[in-house]
Scaffold this motif. Structure first.
Motif, PDB file in Angstrom:
ATOM      1  N   ALA A  64       0.129  -1.273  -0.100  1.00 29.80           N
ATOM      2  CA  ALA A  64       0.078  -0.662   0.636  1.00 29.80           C
ATOM      3  C   ALA A  64       0.819   1.501  -0.082  1.00 29.80           C
ATOM      4  O   ALA A  64       0.025   1.969  -0.215  1.00 29.80           O
ATOM      5  CB  ALA A  64      -1.011   0.000   1.137  1.00 29.80           C
ATOM      6  N   LYS A  65       1.994   1.453   0.778  1.00 29.23           N
ATOM      7  CA  LYS A  65       2.887   2.470   0.475  1.00 29.23           C
ATOM      8  C   LYS A  65       4.245   2.628  -0.537  1.00 29.23           C
ATOM      9  O   LYS A  65       4.807   2.851   0.022  1.00 29.23           O
ATOM     10  CB  LYS A  65       3.384   2.220   1.927  1.00 29.23           C
ATOM     11  CG  LYS A  65       2.431   2.441   3.224  1.00 29.23           C
ATOM     12  CD  LYS A  65       2.786   2.372   4.438  1.00 29.23           C
ATOM     13  CE  LYS A  65       2.499   3.396   6.035  1.00 29.23           C
ATOM     14  NZ  LYS A  65       3.552   3.465   7.360  1.00 29.23           N
ATOM     15  N   ASN A  66       4.637   1.739  -1.246  1.00 31.75           N
ATOM     16  CA  ASN A  66       5.192   1.095  -2.449  1.00 31.75           C
ATOM     17  C   ASN A  66       6.391   1.400  -1.443  1.00 31.75           C
ATOM     18  O   ASN A  66       7.120   1.954  -2.202  1.00 31.75           O
ATOM     19  CB  ASN A  66       4.996   2.075  -3.350  1.00 31.75           C
ATOM     20  CG  ASN A  66       4.509   1.944  -4.665  1.00 31.75           C
ATOM     21  OD1 ASN A  66       4.504   1.013  -4.889  1.00 31.75           O
ATOM     22  ND2 ASN A  66       3.957   2.102  -5.975  1.00 31.75           N
ATOM     23  N   THR A  67       6.896   0.552  -0.367  1.00 33.70           N
ATOM     24  CA  THR A  67       8.297   1.074  -0.272  1.00 33.70           C
ATOM     25  C   THR A  67       8.347  -0.675   0.914  1.00 33.70           C
ATOM     26  O   THR A  67       7.445  -1.693   1.096  1.00 33.70           O
ATOM     27  CB  THR A  67       7.670   1.805   1.670  1.00 33.70           C
ATOM     28  OG1 THR A  67       6.613   3.219   0.707  1.00 33.70           O
ATOM     29  CG2 THR A  67       9.150   1.447   2.277  1.00 33.70           C
ATOM     30  N   VAL A  68       9.945  -1.027   0.251  1.00 33.22           N
ATOM     31  CA  VAL A  68      10.071  -1.846   0.760  1.00 33.22           C
ATOM     32  C   VAL A  68      11.457  -1.791   2.411  1.00 33.22           C
ATOM     33  O   VAL A  68      12.012  -0.690   2.000  1.00 33.22           O
ATOM     34  CB  VAL A  68      10.962  -2.886  -0.544  1.00 33.22           C
ATOM     35  CG1 VAL A  68      12.268  -4.062   0.138  1.00 33.22           C
ATOM     36  CG2 VAL A  68      10.314  -3.094  -1.868  1.00 33.22           C
ATOM     37  N   TYR A  69      11.200  -3.128   2.848  1.00 34.85           N
ATOM     38  CA  TYR A  69      12.126  -2.844   4.127  1.00 34.85           C
ATOM     39  C   TYR A  69      13.293  -3.457   4.035  1.00 34.85           C
ATOM     40  O   TYR A  69      13.116  -4.734   3.753  1.00 34.85           O
ATOM     41  CB  TYR A  69      11.338  -2.764   5.245  1.00 34.85           C
ATOM     42  CG  TYR A  69      10.321  -2.266   5.017  1.00 34.85           C
ATOM     43  CD1 TYR A  69      10.087  -0.448   5.790  1.00 34.85           C
ATOM     44  CD2 TYR A  69       8.919  -2.051   5.178  1.00 34.85           C
ATOM     45  CE1 TYR A  69       9.469   0.391   5.597  1.00 34.85           C
ATOM     46  CE2 TYR A  69       8.024  -1.087   4.909  1.00 34.85           C
ATOM     47  CZ  TYR A  69       7.665   0.146   5.520  1.00 34.85           C
ATOM     48  OH  TYR A  69       6.975   1.095   5.213  1.00 34.85           O
ATOM     49  N   LEU A  70      14.573  -2.978   4.524  1.00 36.13           N
ATOM     50  CA  LEU A  70      15.706  -4.220   4.913  1.00 36.13           C
ATOM     51  C   LEU A  70      15.818  -4.223   6.539  1.00 36.13           C
ATOM     52  O   LEU A  70      16.315  -2.777   6.540  1.00 36.13           O
ATOM     53  CB  LEU A  70      16.695  -4.226   4.063  1.00 36.13           C
ATOM     54  CG  LEU A  70      17.617  -4.827   4.468  1.00 36.13           C
ATOM     55  CD1 LEU A  70      17.076  -6.149   4.309  1.00 36.13           C
ATOM     56  CD2 LEU A  70      18.694  -4.864   4.071  1.00 36.13           C
ATOM     57  N   GLN A  71      15.226  -4.502   7.682  1.00 41.58           N
ATOM     58  CA  GLN A  71      15.597  -4.838   8.980  1.00 41.58           C
ATOM     59  C   GLN A  71      17.158  -5.791   9.158  1.00 41.58           C
ATOM     60  O   GLN A  71      17.012  -6.990   8.444  1.00 41.58           O
ATOM     61  CB  GLN A  71      14.749  -5.401   9.542  1.00 41.58           C
ATOM     62  CG  GLN A  71      15.102  -5.611  11.239  1.00 41.58           C
ATOM     63  CD  GLN A  71      15.332  -4.415  11.676  1.00 41.58           C
ATOM     64  OE1 GLN A  71      14.451  -3.742  11.655  1.00 41.58           O
ATOM     65  NE2 GLN A  71      15.949  -3.758  12.825  1.00 41.58           N
TER      66      GLN A  71
END
Length: 123
Positions: free
Chosen positions: A75-82
């Motif tokens: 929905a936010k067009n966001t990818v994360y890397l923890q």
């Protein structure tokens, strides 16, 4: 125009954690896979992690497996890397990439790239 913007980099001590974000904008319909790569000074750009935008399937480099986790918010067009249990060897500029790669771990197979965010891990 497709734009990828990384954020969340910084300085952290060994053993610490950091979370990177990659916000995508523009026409990204042709890209079904997002990836994270990193490049240290004098080194080649190397694969870190990837995720299928729609299925959520992931893959990791052996060097980060068990320590890093890639995820996305469609929905936010966001990818994360923890990134957990960080090591000095993780120090690099981290880049977000998008595309439909034949080889998900090849930096030559992605179409779009962010400008990178610096991650520095001190000992």
């Amino acid at each position: 125009q497709v734009q990828l913007v990384e954020s969340g980099g910084g300085l952290v001590q060994a053993g610490g954690s950091l979370r990177l974000s990659c916000a995508a904008s523009g026409r990204t319909f042709s890209a079904y896979r997002m990836g994270w790569f990193r490049q240290a000074p004098g080194k080649e750009r190397e694969f870190v992690a990837t995720i299928n935008w729609y299925s959520g399937n992931t893959a990791y480099a052996d060097s980060v497996k068990g320590r890093f986790t890639i995820s996305r918010d469609n929905a936010k067009n966001t990818v994360y890397l923890q990134m957990n249990s960080l090591k000095p060897e993780d120090t690099a500029v981290y880049y977000c990439a998008a595309g439909s790669p034949r080889n998900y771990d090849s930096n030559l197979d992605y179409d779009y790239w962010g400008q990178g965010t610096q991650v520095t891990v001190s000992s």
